[in-house]
Design a protein around this motif. Structure first.
Motif, mmCIF file in Angstrom:
data_model
loop_
_atom_site.group_PDB
_atom_site.id
_atom_site.type_symbol
_atom_site.label_atom_id
_atom_site.label_comp_id
_atom_site.label_asym_id
_atom_site.label_seq_id
_atom_site.Cartn_x
_atom_site.Cartn_y
_atom_site.Cartn_z
ATOM 1 N N ASN A 45 0.801 -1.226 0.000
ATOM 2 C CA ASN A 45 0.000 0.000 0.000
ATOM 3 C C ASN A 45 0.836 1.279 0.000
ATOM 4 O O ASN A 45 0.292 2.377 -0.045
ATOM 5 N N LYS A 47 2.489 2.672 2.357
ATOM 6 C CA LYS A 47 2.463 3.456 3.594
ATOM 7 C C LYS A 47 3.649 3.080 4.482
ATOM 8 O O LYS A 47 4.094 1.948 4.485
ATOM 9 N N LYS A 49 4.434 3.724 8.408
ATOM 10 C CA LYS A 49 3.960 4.266 9.679
ATOM 11 C C LYS A 49 5.082 4.921 10.470
ATOM 12 O O LYS A 49 4.892 5.973 11.084
ATOM 13 N N ASP A 52 5.882 8.301 8.873
ATOM 14 C CA ASP A 52 4.768 9.219 9.117
ATOM 15 C C ASP A 52 4.779 9.721 10.562
ATOM 16 O O ASP A 52 4.568 10.902 10.820
ATOM 17 N N LYS A 80 -5.686 9.022 12.989
ATOM 18 C CA LYS A 80 -6.912 9.161 12.198
ATOM 19 C C LYS A 80 -6.620 9.880 10.884
ATOM 20 O O LYS A 80 -7.078 9.452 9.822
ATOM 21 N N GLU A 81 -5.846 10.971 10.945
ATOM 22 C CA GLU A 81 -5.493 11.723 9.733
ATOM 23 C C GLU A 81 -4.739 10.852 8.735
ATOM 24 O O GLU A 81 -4.969 10.938 7.531
ATOM 25 N N LYS A 82 -3.831 10.022 9.230
ATOM 26 C CA LYS A 82 -2.996 9.179 8.368
ATOM 27 C C LYS A 82 -3.650 7.844 8.027
ATOM 28 O O LYS A 82 -3.065 7.012 7.338
ATOM 29 N N LYS A 83 -4.838 7.615 8.580
ATOM 30 C CA LYS A 83 -5.604 6.381 8.334
ATOM 31 C C LYS A 83 -4.903 5.135 8.891
ATOM 32 O O LYS A 83 -4.836 4.087 8.244
ATOM 33 N N TYR A 84 -4.393 5.280 10.117
ATOM 34 C CA TYR A 84 -3.830 4.149 10.848
ATOM 35 C C TYR A 84 -4.783 3.791 11.976
ATOM 36 O O TYR A 84 -5.628 4.602 12.375
ATOM 37 N N HIS A 85 -4.593 2.598 12.508
ATOM 38 C CA HIS A 85 -5.400 2.158 13.647
ATOM 39 C C HIS A 85 -5.156 3.100 14.824
ATOM 40 O O HIS A 85 -4.016 3.395 15.162
ATOM 41 N N GLN A 86 -6.218 3.557 15.434
ATOM 42 C CA GLN A 86 -6.104 4.478 16.567
ATOM 43 C C GLN A 86 -6.077 3.675 17.866
ATOM 44 O O GLN A 86 -7.079 3.114 18.257
#
Length: 169
Positions: A45, A47, A49, A52, A80-86
Motif C-alpha cells: 500500500n 504506507k 507508519k 509518518d 486518524k489523519e494518516k488512516k492508521y489504527h487508533q
C-alpha cells in the motif's frame, strides 16, 4: 520494458534500504527504541507508519513535554489523519518509551530536526518512486498471458507476480 522496470525497482529498493538505515541511525540518537514499536514501509500500500510518525513527532522531547493525555489525544488525531489504527495502548507505549529513553542529541541542537526530517523526506521520495515503478510493472504484467498462471502460485500476490514475470521473462 518489464525487465527494465524490474532492474530499476531493485536499484531503488537498494536506495530504500540505505535511506531506512540512515533514518534508523538518526533515530537511535533522538528516539532510541522507537523503530521496535512501528512497522516500516508496506510495499503493497506504500504506507510507512514509522516515517509518518517521525515526520510529526521528530524527537522524544516533543512527547515528554506533553502530558500522557495530551500526547494520547495528539497521537489519536495523527493516526486518524494518516488512516492508521487508533490505539490508546500504542500511544501509552510510545509515551512510556519516550520517558524511559535517553536521547543522545538534544532537540535544541539546531541541525537535529533538519537531519531527521530530511531522512524521512528522502525515504518517502524513494518509496514513492518504488510505488510508481511497481504500478507500471503491475499494469504491464496484467496484460501478459502468464500473469494469471503466476498469480495462481501459492504466496504470489499482486506485488510479487510482476517481479517474478520481469525476472523470469
Amino acid at each position: 520494458e518489464l525487465k527494465l522496470l524490474g532492474r530499476r525497482y531493485r536499484y531503488y529498493m537498494e536506495l530504500h534500504v540505505k535511506a531506512l538505515q540512515e533514518l534508523t541511525h538518526i533515530l537511535d540518537y533522538v528516539m532510541p527504541g522507537i523503530k521496535k514499536l512501528f512497522s516500516s514501509w508496506n510495499e503493497a500500500n506504500g504506507k510507512d507508519k514509522l516515517s509518518d510518525f517521525v515526520e510529526r513527532f521528530w524527537h522524544f522531547d516533543l512527547i515528554t513535554s506533553m502530558s500522557l493525555e495530551t500526547f494520547t489525544d495528539e497521537y489519536l488525531v495523527w493516526a486518524k489523519e494518516k488512516k492508521y489504527h487508533q490505539s490508546q495502548d500504542k500511544a501509552k507505549a510510545i509515551y512510556n518509551l519516550a520517558h524511559e529513553s535517553i536521547p543522545t542529541l538534544s532537540s535544541e541542537t539546531p541541525s537535529v530536526k533538519m537531519l531527521v526530517t530530511e531522512a524521512v523526506r528522502v525515504l518517502k521520495e524513494v518509496d514513492a518512486t518504488l510505488g510508481i515503478i511497481l504500478s507500471r510493472m503491475q499494469e504491464i504484467a496484467k496484460g501478459l498471458p502468464e500473469y494469471p498462471v503466476v498469480r495462481e502460485m501459492g504466496g504470489v500476490g499482486e506485488v510479487l507476480a510482476p517481479k517474478l514475470i520481469a525476472e523470469v521473462g
